[in-house]
Design an enzyme around this catalytic site. Structure first.
Site: not given
Length: 207
Positions: A34, A56, A64
């Site tokens: 990522y 988010e 995350w």
């Protein structure tokens, strides 16, 4: 393997491939991929920014990596984050989402995503979500050498948060918006020694 000293100081970690990354992107393969291919690259389309805004928001209070591992499930559950489709979700859709163990089953965040889809549609009359969010791009970006030097909020993220709330958006606090701005290239918080610093094309490697 990451060197212990680098991980402890929060400076870049040089991987087996010879590339320097921040500690958070140097261990898990999914986070590394990522970071290397997506994080910090410009996102300028409505659907893409709506998805990032939603994810988010779901990430708030979580890691995350937790969200990243579920991203494809989120996309399936929220119809690829097409704002028009999500804004039309019914009570049956809400119950379906609350029963979906593949995503984060948080009622407030689910309702916020549906409401944010409606707010995204409304913003089209003012130029659209992408132009609105990018209008908060600051004149300068941080130049951190360690993780400790990376801010978690900024004047720009505070202003964006306030502006989005006035437009009817939820789960768009200053910290969440700062993370959004980092992830979508609006600011560049790659460590100065990272191999990804300046890769977005929005900001130079250093001033």
């Amino acid at each position: 393997m990451a060197e212990t000293a680098e991980a402890e100081t929060g400076s870049v970690v040089t991987g087996e491939d010879g590339l320097a990354r921040p500690p958070w992107a140097a261990v898990d393969p999914l986070l590394q991929r990522y970071y290397d291919t997506e994080w910090g690259m410009p996102v300028r389309d409505e659907r893409g920014l709506f998805e990032r805004l939603a994810l988010e928001g779901f990430q708030s209070g979580l890691s995350w990596l937790t969200i990243l591992r579920r991203r494809e499930a989120f996309r399936a559950a929220f119809c690829n984050f097409e704002p028009d489709t999500v804004a039309a979700f019914t009570q049956n859709d809400i119950e379906r989402l609350l029963a979906d163990s593949a995503i984060i089953r948080n009622r407030a965040k689910i309702l916020a995503t549906i409401g944010n889809a409606a707010a995204t549609i409304a913003l089209r009359a003012e130029g659209g979500l992408a132009d609105f969010i990018w209008s908060f791009k600051p004149p300068t970006t941080p130049e951190p050498r360690t993780i400790a030097e990376i801010p978690t909020t900024s004047d720009a993220s505070i202003a964006l948060s306030k502006a989005l709330r006035k437009k009817g958006f939820a789960f768009v606090g200053p910290t969440t918006m700062h993370a959004l701005m980092e992830a979508t290239g609006i600011i560049d918080t790659h460590l100065l020694d990272s191999h990804r610093r300046g890769s977005s094309g929005v900001w130079p490697r250093s001033s």
